[in-house]
Design an enzyme around this catalytic site. Structure first.
Site, PDB file in Angstrom:
ATOM      1  N   HIS A  75       0.831  -1.220   0.000  1.00 23.58           N
ATOM      2  CA  HIS A  75       0.000   0.000   0.000  1.00 23.58           C
ATOM      3  C   HIS A  75       0.860   1.262   0.000  1.00 23.58           C
ATOM      4  CE1 HIS A  75      -3.907  -2.031   0.900  1.00 23.58           C
ATOM      5  NE2 HIS A  75      -3.121  -2.921   1.461  1.00 23.58           N
ATOM      6  N   ASN A 149     -10.380  -2.671   2.490  1.00 25.13           N
ATOM      7  CA  ASN A 149     -10.065  -2.662   1.058  1.00 25.13           C
ATOM      8  C   ASN A 149     -11.331  -2.396   0.256  1.00 25.13           C
ATOM      9  OD1 ASN A 149      -7.319  -3.223   1.255  1.00 25.13           O
ATOM     10  ND2 ASN A 149      -7.540  -5.410   0.915  1.00 25.13           N
ATOM     11  N   TYR A 363       0.708  -4.332  12.159  1.00 27.09           N
ATOM     12  CA  TYR A 363       0.642  -2.889  11.856  1.00 27.09           C
ATOM     13  C   TYR A 363       1.529  -2.060  12.776  1.00 27.09           C
ATOM     14  CZ  TYR A 363      -2.737  -3.877   8.282  1.00 27.09           C
ATOM     15  OH  TYR A 363      -3.327  -4.338   7.136  1.00 27.09           O
TER      16      TYR A 363
HETATM   17 FE1  HDE Z   1      -2.627  -4.831   5.412  1.00 26.10          FE
HETATM   18  N1  HDE Z   1      -0.805  -4.098   5.896  1.00 26.10           N
HETATM   19  N2  HDE Z   1      -2.018  -6.673   5.935  1.00 26.10           N
HETATM   20  N3  HDE Z   1      -4.380  -5.630   4.787  1.00 26.10           N
HETATM   21  N4  HDE Z   1      -3.241  -3.045   4.860  1.00 26.10           N
HETATM   22  C1  HDE Z   1      -0.406  -2.817   5.746  1.00 26.10           C
HETATM   23  O1  HDE Z   1       0.740  -1.556   7.354  1.00 26.10           O
HETATM   24  C2  HDE Z   1      -0.933  -6.951   6.682  1.00 26.10           C
HETATM   25  C3  HDE Z   1      -4.744  -6.933   4.805  1.00 26.10           C
HETATM   26  C4  HDE Z   1      -4.491  -2.688   4.450  1.00 26.10           C
HETATM   27  O2  HDE Z   1      -3.175   3.497   4.072  1.00 26.10           O
HETATM   28  C5  HDE Z   1       0.921  -2.554   6.363  1.00 26.10           C
HETATM   29  O3  HDE Z   1       1.228   0.623   7.736  1.00 26.10           O
HETATM   30  C6  HDE Z   1      -0.904  -8.348   7.000  1.00 26.10           C
HETATM   31  C7  HDE Z   1      -6.141  -7.080   4.575  1.00 26.10           C
HETATM   32  C8  HDE Z   1      -4.519  -1.293   4.090  1.00 26.10           C
HETATM   33  O4  HDE Z   1      -1.557   3.296   5.538  1.00 26.10           O
HETATM   34  C9  HDE Z   1       1.289  -3.895   7.004  1.00 26.10           C
HETATM   35  C10 HDE Z   1      -1.996  -8.900   6.390  1.00 26.10           C
HETATM   36  C11 HDE Z   1      -6.623  -5.812   4.394  1.00 26.10           C
HETATM   37  C12 HDE Z   1      -3.237  -0.827   4.316  1.00 26.10           C
HETATM   38  C13 HDE Z   1       0.117  -4.768   6.623  1.00 26.10           C
HETATM   39  C14 HDE Z   1      -2.694  -7.842   5.747  1.00 26.10           C
HETATM   40  C15 HDE Z   1      -5.516  -4.926   4.516  1.00 26.10           C
HETATM   41  C16 HDE Z   1      -2.461  -1.938   4.798  1.00 26.10           C
HETATM   42  C17 HDE Z   1       1.942  -1.940   5.433  1.00 26.10           C
HETATM   43  C18 HDE Z   1      -2.422 -10.344   6.386  1.00 26.10           C
HETATM   44  C19 HDE Z   1      -8.054  -5.386   4.091  1.00 26.10           C
HETATM   45  C20 HDE Z   1      -2.721   0.572   4.056  1.00 26.10           C
HETATM   46  C21 HDE Z   1       2.134  -0.511   5.879  1.00 26.10           C
HETATM   47  C22 HDE Z   1      -2.745 -10.852   7.621  1.00 26.10           C
HETATM   48  C23 HDE Z   1      -8.967  -5.661   5.165  1.00 26.10           C
HETATM   49  C24 HDE Z   1      -2.971   1.453   5.227  1.00 26.10           C
HETATM   50  C25 HDE Z   1       1.338  -0.378   7.062  1.00 26.10           C
HETATM   51  C26 HDE Z   1      -2.531   2.857   4.921  1.00 26.10           C
HETATM   52  C27 HDE Z   1      -1.121  -1.844   5.180  1.00 26.10           C
HETATM   53  C28 HDE Z   1       0.039  -6.042   7.032  1.00 26.10           C
HETATM   54  C29 HDE Z   1      -3.865  -8.051   4.976  1.00 26.10           C
HETATM   55  C30 HDE Z   1      -5.672  -3.505   4.359  1.00 26.10           C
HETATM   56  C31 HDE Z   1       2.616  -4.451   6.671  1.00 26.10           C
HETATM   57  C32 HDE Z   1       0.155  -9.053   7.809  1.00 26.10           C
HETATM   58  C33 HDE Z   1      -6.951  -8.392   4.583  1.00 26.10           C
HETATM   59  C34 HDE Z   1      -5.711  -0.509   3.563  1.00 26.10           C
HETATM   60  O5  HDE Z   1       1.358  -3.814   8.377  1.00 26.10           O
END
Ligand code: HDE
Length: 725
Positions: A75, A149, A363
């Site tokens: 992202h 999302n 996060y």
């Molecule tokens: Fe994320 N995700 N994600 N994700 N995600 C990040 O956090 C993660 C997942 C989502 O505008 C990271 O600050 C794991 C689903 C958004 O700043 C990180 C897993 C959904 C954003 C991370 C998921 C999301 C992130 C990268 C699997 C929808 C951007 C930078 C378990 C419900 C937020 C950060 C923004 C960002 C980890 C799966 C949505 C690495 C481990 C499912 C919108 O922490």
């Protein structure tokens, strides 16, 4: 509780933190020394060496040298805006004690960041990808982050697979190719070995993955969460955001062209919409499921690769979010905002979804390295608006000046120790006391085992043009995969979703079809829409999922609000244009919050028959893909000039081929007829002319129908060999 211990974000704080420069402050170094010039370094003589003593030079270069922070590991590319949320009434009080969801008198500030997932910070907005939809609610009870999302399900069921998924989809590690694209070997290698991803794959191959604009996307919390009421009773919940403008997408041909012509297409649209006062809006929706119904369906509510079909559990709309302010500074706000799934408020809690559980670790962890200090919560964009205070101290970049000698509990030595909430009291966050037992195992629940049911449900619920676009996307993506065995493995999965989908993709990648029950055209393109529909129905005889064959809420073509608000209309004009018609059309569009932009042979004033018009774009610096519709006003000289310009003819043809609304008045009709597609269209209406309005008269004769057609978004039923999707 001292003020220092509990900083509140006030307007004054924000002004200080952001150092806005409206009143032209003196230029100083970072410690306030007034600088005479920062344009020449301090030298030993005008041609002599620069002196180490030059603190102005050193500070300026040193700050610049350290300006970058790591981009988000996923992202990375985003755009954001401020706004507010308000719940409609207190009817959710039965289910939750969260004030943000139950007190209609409260206006809760929000910050919403949209993003793509796979591309780097500088990648194009219109890549085929999931869009992040992360909302930070600054509630009176602390920050609540709904980090969602624009697609309601996910690729994987367990967070432990997330690094694999992301390593597979991002550019390949040896050469960092390709940027912001899933059309490559490593992605499909992983996907083909991960059948649980098939449902999400259908979504990502659909036009949902190439939205027309951020305000035309749905948002989803994805996971099952809990609402917990004042009596401690829990209800399962899925969160939805439903856009006031409806869900609408680009077609792939537009997306790739826009990626080159305006990589900032989505962020520009968001910025401009807010700037013009067209504030994007979404309704918050909830699907509620009683605790005792946890096992009622044939999908597991803890499995993030499954949605709750709206035909089984309707979405109840409970409040509205409006975005009404652009950020002041991209880095300080959009880049430094830190979302965290564990930011919840009393009355909102987690389920055991293993994907959510992993996110709850990830996060905070990633913010520590991305923002460089455990004090990132003190940044203005991350601070809660309610007081906050605890015994944490120190670490890099600490802003708060904590007083007193006590930084532990229990403590009796001074009055600065923050007080805990009364156990069981109303005000504190209490985790829902869900009963937990089980042996420690590294296993997937058998109830997570159906990987194709909802993929079929999604496919069945699409309209024929939507199915054609999914087929084309898979033809494109899989034909880019070089490893034959990976392509073949993918076909195996597609065959389990739908025979015709399989057959058409097979043809495009040179593999034999699975069954003879398919009718594909020799070039591998989709059948006629009607035929596609019949075949799809015939071949999906088994129930897809949840006792359903298809369900509401999955197609973008059905049940969407239709609005011309925020739409961009190109008005093609050259000298001699009927300026009164241009003005009349601009006025009619403005009345519906749409924008008519004059596109001319050059920028600036164009002399017309009855006054001047101002061209804000030229045929050279824009093209039809940036617009939702085209209008050609009258004016014989204007039409004659434009008829000689290939770009103008192409503009109309391309808009027609993308299914857009087209209108022409008086002599403007000649230009449309001169276009390649124009020969097909006569007058208004009819199969080929759906959404095309050619009238001898003036704007009054056409504006209403034209604007209604713009609100329809796209007309798919144009001659098949004239459609480019
Ligand atoms: Fe994320 N995700 N994600 N994700 N995600 C990040 O956090 C993660 C997942 C989502 O505008 C990271 O600050 C794991 C689903 C958004 O700043 C990180 C897993 C959904 C954003 C991370 C998921 C999301 C992130 C990268 C699997 C929808 C951007 C930078 C378990 C419900 C937020 C950060 C923004 C960002 C980890 C799966 C949505 C690495 C481990 C499912 C919108 O922490």
């Amino acid at each position: 509780m001292s003020l220092f211990d509990s900083p509140k974000v006030t307007d004054k704080d924000k002004d200080l933190a952001q150092a806005t420069t409206d009143d032209k402050p003196p230029m100083t170094t970072n410690v306030g020394q007034h600088v005479s010039t920062d344009q020449d370094s301090l030298k030993a003589g005008p041609r002599g060496p620069t002196l180490l003593e030059d603190f102005v030079l050193r500070e300026k270069l040193q700050h610049f040298d350290h300006e970058r922070i790591p981009e988000r590991v996923v992202h990375a590319r985003g755009a954001a805006a401020h706004g507010y949320f308000q719940v409609y009434d207190d009817s959710l009080a039965k289910y939750t004690r969260a004030k943000v969801l139950t007190e209609p008198s409260l206006t809760t500030p929000v910050f919403l960041r949209f993003s793509t997932v796979a591309g780097s910070r500088g990648s194009a907005d219109t890549a085929r990808d999931v869009r992040g939809f992360a909302v930070k609610f600054y509630t009176q009870e602390g920050n609540w982050d709904l980090v969602g999302n624009n697609i309601p399900v996910f690729f994987i069921q367990d967070a432990i697979k997330f690094p694999d998924l992301i390593h597979a989809v991002k550019a390949e590690p040896n050469n960092e190719i390709p940027q912001a694209s899933s059309a490559h070997d490593t992605f499909y290698d992983f996907i083909s070995l991960t059948p649980e991803s098939m449902h999400m794959l259908m979504w990502i191959m659909s036009d949902r993955a190439i939205p027309r604009a951020f305000p035309m996307m749905e948002g989803f919390g994805v996971h099952t969460f809990r609402l917990v009421n004042a009596e401690g009773k829990s209800t399962f919940v899925k969160f939805h955001w439903k856009p006031a403008l409806g869900v609408h997408s680009l077609v792939w041909d537009e997306a790739v062209k826009i990626a080159g012509q305006d990589p900032d297409f989505h962020r520009r649209n968001l910025w401009d919409s807010i700037d013009m006062g067209n504030f994007p809006e979404w309704e918050l929706g909830v699907q509620l499921l009683a605790e005792e119904d946890e096992m009622k369906y044939d999908f597991d509510i803890l499995d993030a690769t499954k949605l709750w079909p709206e035909d089984l559990i309707p979405v109840r709309r409970v409040g509205k979010m409006t975005l009404n302010r652009n950020p002041d500074n991209y880095f300080s706000e959009t880049e430094q905002v830190a979302f965290n799934t564990t930011n919840v408020v009393p009355g909102i809690d987690f389920s055991n979804d293993p994907l959510l559980q992993g996110r709850n670790f990830s996060y905070l962890d990633t913010q520590l390295s991305r923002l460089g200090s455990p004090n990132f919560h003190e940044l203005p964009i991350n601070r809660p608006v309610c007081p906050f205070s605890n015994n944490q101290r120190d670490a890099q970049m600490r802003h708060t000046i904590n007083r007193g000698r006590v930084a532990y509990a229990p403590a009796s030595l001074d009055g600065h120790s923050p007080e805990e909430a009364t156990p069981g009291g109303k005000e504190g966050y209490v985790s829902y006391p869900a009963r937990v037992e089980g042996n420690k195992v590294r296993e997937r629940s058998p109830s997570f085992g159906d990987h194709y049911g909802q993929a079929k449900l999604f496919w069945n619920s699409q309209t024929p043009p939507e199915k054609e676009h999914i087929v084309k996307a898979l033809q494109f993506e899989l034909s880019k995969v070089e490893a034959k065995e990976v392509r073949q493995r993918m076909l195996g999965h597609l065959g389990k979703i739908n025979d015709m989908l399989h057959a058409q993709v097979a043809l495009a990648i040179g593999e034999p079809p699975k069954t003879s029950r398919q009718t594909v055209t020799p070039d591998g393109t989709a059948d006629s829409p009607a035929e596609t529909q019949v075949l799809a129905e015939a071949m999906s005889e088994t129930t897809a999922s949840g006792g359903l064959q298809r369900t509401r809420g999955l197609s973008m073509e059905e049940d969407q609000p239709k609005s011309a608000k925020g739409r961009m209309v190109a008005i093609l004009a050259a000298p001699g244009v009927a300026a009164d018609q241009v003005a009349a059309m601009q006025k009619a569009l403005k009345a519906e919050d749409a924008l008519g932009v004059v596109v001319g042979p050059h920028l600036g004033q164009i002399e017309g028959t009855s006054g001047r018009v101002e061209a804000k774009k030229t045929l050279a610096n824009t093209s039809s893909v940036h617009f939702d519709a085209v209008y050609v006003p009258g004016g014989a000289a204007s039409t004659q000039t434009l008829r000689r310009m290939g770009d103008a003819i192409h503009f109309i043809d391309e808009a027609y081929k993308h299914g857009k609304a087209i209108a022409a008045t008086a002599e403007g009709v000649e230009l449309v007829k001169a276009a390649g597609t124009g020969g097909l269209i006569s007058g208004r209406g009819g199969m080929l002319g759906a959404g095309v309005f050619l009238v001898d008269g003036g704007v009054d004769d056409v504006a209403k129908e034209f604007i209604e057609a713009i609100a329809q978004h796209r007309f798919h039923n144009r001659q098949p060999n004239m459609v480019v999707a």
